[in-house]
Design an enzyme around this catalytic site. Structure first.
Site, PDB file in Angstrom:
ATOM      1  N   ASP A 121      10.636  -2.275   2.947  1.00  0.00           N
ATOM      2  CA  ASP A 121       9.554  -1.430   3.426  1.00  0.00           C
ATOM      3  C   ASP A 121      10.075  -0.165   4.097  1.00  0.00           C
ATOM      4  OD1 ASP A 121       7.107  -1.764   6.110  1.00  0.00           O
ATOM      5  OD2 ASP A 121       7.199  -0.416   4.383  1.00  0.00           O
ATOM      6  N   ASP A 133       6.235   5.349   1.223  1.00  0.00           N
ATOM      7  CA  ASP A 133       6.172   4.001   1.786  1.00  0.00           C
ATOM      8  C   ASP A 133       6.218   2.918   0.712  1.00  0.00           C
ATOM      9  OD1 ASP A 133       3.820   2.288   4.024  1.00  0.00           O
ATOM     10  OD2 ASP A 133       5.774   1.751   3.202  1.00  0.00           O
TER      11      ASP A 133
HETATM   12  C1  LIG Z   1       1.129  -9.672   4.035  1.00  0.00           C
HETATM   13  C2  LIG Z   1       1.708  -8.274   4.203  1.00  0.00           C
HETATM   14  C3  LIG Z   1       1.040  -7.315   4.945  1.00  0.00           C
HETATM   15  C4  LIG Z   1       1.556  -6.047   5.089  1.00  0.00           C
HETATM   16  C5  LIG Z   1       2.743  -5.733   4.484  1.00  0.00           C
HETATM   17  C6  LIG Z   1       3.280  -4.372   4.601  1.00  0.00           C
HETATM   18  N1  LIG Z   1       4.552  -4.077   4.377  1.00  0.00           N
HETATM   19  O1  LIG Z   1       4.681  -2.758   4.527  1.00  0.00           O
HETATM   20  C7  LIG Z   1       3.475  -2.266   4.787  1.00  0.00           C
HETATM   21  C8  LIG Z   1       3.246  -0.800   4.875  1.00  0.00           C
HETATM   22  C9  LIG Z   1       2.185  -0.396   5.822  1.00  0.00           C
HETATM   23  C10 LIG Z   1       2.882   0.102   7.020  1.00  0.00           C
HETATM   24  O2  LIG Z   1       2.648  -0.791   8.035  1.00  0.00           O
HETATM   25  C11 LIG Z   1       4.355   0.125   6.717  1.00  0.00           C
HETATM   26  N2  LIG Z   1       4.467  -0.125   5.282  1.00  0.00           N
HETATM   27  N3  LIG Z   1       2.575  -3.245   4.865  1.00  0.00           N
HETATM   28  C12 LIG Z   1       3.421  -6.669   3.741  1.00  0.00           C
HETATM   29  C13 LIG Z   1       2.895  -7.924   3.613  1.00  0.00           C
HETATM   30  F1  LIG Z   1       3.505  -8.865   2.886  1.00  0.00           F
END
Ligand SMILES: Cc1ccc(-c2noc([C@H]3C[C@@H](O)CN3)n2)cc1F
Length: 329
Positions: free
Chosen positions: A35, A219
């Site tokens: 991420d 992102d």
């Molecule tokens: C269940 C779950 C929920 C969210 C995320 C998630 N991972 O990265 C992000 C985006 C949004 C921001 O927060 C930063 N990057 N969202 C992953 C999941 F597996």
């Protein structure tokens, strides 16, 4: 030195991308969601409540001869979709794509929200944002990439995400054969923890780029391309059956529509997202109504170039030069 890891879409909608990471000695391999929008490496572990951990691969520090408890440290994070997790911290050897960081902060979850409990294909996240975004207290920890950067051939990594195919995260080198066009570079703003940048304009369906700049973030952890309402409307005004669906919380259209492409200018080059990538998935199995990969960012307050946009490009996250590179694929 370099690293190269394959990454795979988690499902038929390319909701997330899964990359295997080796933690500890002997290696415990966990599937993580890389991420670039956050800066914590956290995992489901032997400390995660059994009911929450059911179905997930977990990390057991007690089974790793190189694990050390980071005394007094804790973490707590909330993501854009209001999902959250928290816990305590170990350091251990973490290997990604063959490159090892010997003492990486591995954040062990003692609490996870339901979205993570239900998402059994991943065992946590590996943040590739800037260290300023790390949530560990009392002392913030470095990301895996930040720890690796000085030992990599070049302090950069690339993301090559693909629709329903295996892609890659490469560390320390740029494989330009992954791209069809030149790499356009633009300054990256890491002050908020994520990779911020400004696109210089956009167009729908191959028209000439306008000069309406779009400031947002690159992102990998967000599925969609989330932009201002005026851009979203300019796009879907070209889609006959497009309409906002309250229950789906987004724009939907007939799956049979021939969607226009969406292009944006960045670093002197143009990235064109083919219309096919903007038809994300049927709203339910077998439905002839499909959910759009381009949606509004109005409720978030920041534009997000998520996986729908990243899939059209080879993206260079260049920490050394604080810049982002985009090349058409
Ligand atoms: C269940 C779950 C929920 C969210 C995320 C998630 N991972 O990265 C992000 C985006 C949004 C921001 O927060 C930063 N990057 N969202 C992953 C999941 F597996």
């Amino acid at each position: 030195q370099t690293g190269s890891a394959n990454t795979n879409p988690s499902d038929s909608a390319d909701d997330e991308y899964i990359t295997n990471v080796s933690i500890g000695t002997p290696a415990q391999v966990l599937p993580l969601d890389f991420d670039t929008g956050s800066s914590d490496l956290w995992v489901f572990s032997s400390e995660t409540p059994k009911s929450s951990a059911s179905g997930h691969v977990t990390y057991s520090p007690s089974k790793s001869s190189t694990a050390k408890k980071l005394s007094g440290a804790s973490w707590s994070i909330t993501y854009g979709d209001h999902s959250s997790s928290s816990g305590d911290v170990y350091t251990d050897k973490v290997t990604v794509g063959g490159f090892s960081v010997s003492s990486q902060a591995v954040e062990s979850a003692t609490k996870v929200s339901t979205q993570f409990v239900q998402d059994t294909v991943i065992s946590g996240l590996l943040g590739l944002g800037f260290d300023v975004g790390n949530t560990v207290k009392p002392r913030a920890q470095k990301t895996w990439f930040s720890n690796a950067a000085n030992s990599l051939a070049q302090p950069l990594f690339t993301a090559d995400l693909k629709h329903q195919q295996t892609g890659s995260y490469n560390f320390g080198f740029i494989d330009t054969t992954l791209a069809k066009g030149p790499i356009g570079y633009t300054p990256a703003d890491g002050s908020e923890g994520y990779w911020g940048f400004t696109a210089t304009g956009y167009s729908v369906g191959g028209a000439k780029l306008n000069r309406n700049s779009i400031t947002g973030i690159a992102d990998t952890g967000t599925t969609l391309l989330l932009l201002d309402d005026d851009v979203v409307n300019a796009y879907y005004n070209n889609v006959e059956s497009a309409q906002y669906d309250d229950s789906q919380q987004g724009v939907v259209f007939d799956c049979s529509e021939d969607l226009p492409s969406f292009s944006f200018g960045v670093g002197g080059t143009t990235i064109t997202i083919p219309g096919s990538l903007i038809n994300l998935t049927p709203v339910s199995d077998g439905s002839s109504t499909c959910f759009g990969g381009l949606q509004s960012s109005a409720d978030i307050g920041i534009n997000i170039f998520g996986d729908v946009a990243l899939k059209a490009a080879l993206v260079v996250f260049d920490l050394g030069n604080e810049r982002l590179g985009w090349a058409q694929k």
